[in-house]
Design an enzyme around this catalytic site. Structure first.
Site, PDB file in Angstrom:
ATOM      1  N   PRO A   1       1.992 -27.650  11.015  1.00 40.89           N
ATOM      2  CA  PRO A   1       3.155 -28.237  11.695  1.00 40.89           C
ATOM      3  C   PRO A   1       3.733 -27.286  12.725  1.00 40.89           C
ATOM      4  O   PRO A   1       3.843 -26.085  12.498  1.00 40.89           O
ATOM      5  CB  PRO A   1       4.134 -28.476  10.548  1.00 40.89           C
ATOM      6  CG  PRO A   1       3.245 -28.710   9.370  1.00 40.89           C
ATOM      7  CD  PRO A   1       2.063 -27.797   9.561  1.00 40.89           C
ATOM      8  N   CYS A   2       4.098 -27.845  13.866  1.00 39.08           N
ATOM      9  CA  CYS A   2       4.374 -27.007  15.032  1.00 39.08           C
ATOM     10  C   CYS A   2       5.840 -26.921  15.415  1.00 39.08           C
ATOM     11  O   CYS A   2       6.171 -26.281  16.411  1.00 39.08           O
ATOM     12  CB  CYS A   2       3.574 -27.540  16.226  1.00 39.08           C
ATOM     13  SG  CYS A   2       3.926 -29.273  16.605  1.00 39.08           S
TER      14      CYS A   2
END
EC number: 2.1.1.37
Length: 397
Positions: A85-86
């Site tokens: 997840p960014c």
């Protein structure tokens, strides 16, 4: 050729690998609705109930390796794909957090990716993330250097980071979406990763490209190419399944739609208040930015004073869309439909079209969950370009 998908989301990255004939051993994903989508898509590709391997698990759990092993069994893992997840790496996320998200535990999810990578040691890995990864720091140290150091212990990597940034528009996706794609090849195979990158063939121009003069490239795919055939609907209209036959074919639609289909899924418009409908209508009709709207129609200012020029953004028919983001599930103001007569934001299916998902791709869960899955995904057509190159290299060895 067999792959494991980590942080799988709804399966945009794995969709590209399915298209190139790869077989999934398992997907690891924590979101329940995304897991349901993954299972539905695996069945679409002919996996039976015994073969539908989706681990709805927290990848940081202590027993995650043994759980993945129970799915992989004794099979060889050729490729591991995935993108942690960014949000904590994104420049927007860092700007909103007073500590620049330095304390965000998601900063360290890449360690779980590396843990799985070191256990199964595939021939090739693909690690996808936002370009904000290149400037993010933890305790003053660039996080990209930490990641490359760990990945480089057993894998060959490119030395030029700039070559790792790919734009989905170059691969026929109707959207400007720049992403860091780290590809590594296991050192004992003596395959240079540059061979894989060279094999990720650009097929289209993009508005920002310096290679637009290359005669072998097709014109970029526009928003009009992608969504103009869909039924016109007003705010609050639409149904989960609508009757729809495409009358005017184009090359892009021929890639994502079976023309024997006579239905379209998830083309349901949000309801909007009167002020927003006025904003959408005037901005799309005049092709105005939000700043221009406030200057010329000050009565349409927003009470919350979110006077950022990207608070409300019109997508234009003759260009690719701006980057589709997961924030779409909260509101669609950054994705105003280019047809002013519809005075609304994009539907889930329109967003999926702009991400290059096939029309037969079923997103499970509520509309909110669908938006979230679509916004977080890797565009399947971009993923397929990557998978195609990796397949060629693996076949050669």
């Amino acid at each position: 050729m067999k792959f494991i998908d980590l942080f799988a989301g709804c399966g945009g990255l794995s969709e590209g690998f399915y298209k190139q004939g790869f077989k999934s051993l398992t997907h690891v994903e924590i979101d329940h609705h995304a897991c349901k989508t993954l299972k539905t898509r695996m069945k679409y590709y002919g996996y039976n109930d015994n073969d539908v391997n989706v681990l709805e698990e927290d990848i940081t759990s202590e027993d995650i390796i043994s759980k993945i092993e129970s799915h992989v069994k004794n099979k060889t893992v050729d490729v591991i794909i995935g993108g942690p997840p960014c949000q904590s790496f994104s420049s927007l996320g860092r700007a909103k957090d007073e500590n620049g998200m330095a304390d965000d535990p998601r900063n360290f999810l890449f360690e779980s990716y590396i843990k799985v990578l070191n256990r199964f040691q595939p021939k090739v890995f693909v690690f996808e993330n936002v370009t904000g990864l290149l400037s993010a720091k933890i305790n003053g140290k660039p996080i990209i250097n930490i990641i490359l150091k760990e990945l480089g212990k057993k894998y060959n990597l490119l030395k030029d980071i700039d070559q790792m940034v790919l734009n989905s528009c170059d691969y026929g996706v109707p959207q400007i979406r720049k992403r860091v794609i780290l590809i590594g090849t296991r050192k004992d195979l003596k395959i240079k990763p540059s061979i894989i990158y060279k094999g990720i063939i650009k097929t289209h121009t993009n508005p920002d490209s310096k290679t637009n003069n290359e005669t072998n490239l097709k014109d970029f795919v526009t928003v009009k190419d992608a969504i103009s055939d869909l039924p016109k609907i007003k705010p609050g209209e639409g149904k989960p399944i609508l009757k729809h036959e495409v009358k005017s074919n184009n090359e892009y639609l021929s890639k994502i739609r079976n023309f024997n289909d006579c239905e379209i899924r998830d083309h349901v418009a949000r309801t909007h208040n009167l002020s927003d409908k006025m904003r959408y209508k005037i901005m799309s009709k005049n092709k105005w930015t939000f700043a221009e709207l406030l200057e010329k129609k000050p009565s349409l200012n927003h009470n919350k004073q979110r006077v950022f020029n990207n608070s409300y953004v019109v997508q234009f028919w003759d260009k690719p869309a701006r980057t589709i983001i997961a924030h779409l599930y909260k509101d669609g103001n950054q994705f105003i439909h280019p047809d002013h007569t519809q005075e609304r934001t994009l539907t889930a299916r329109e967003a999926a079209r702009l991400q290059s998902f096939p029309d037969d791709f079923v997103f499970e869960g509520s509309r909110t969950q669908q938006y979230k899955q679509i916004g977080n995904a890797v565009p399947p057509m971009m993923a397929e370009a990557i998978a195609k190159s990796i397949k060629q290299v693996l076949e050669d060895i």
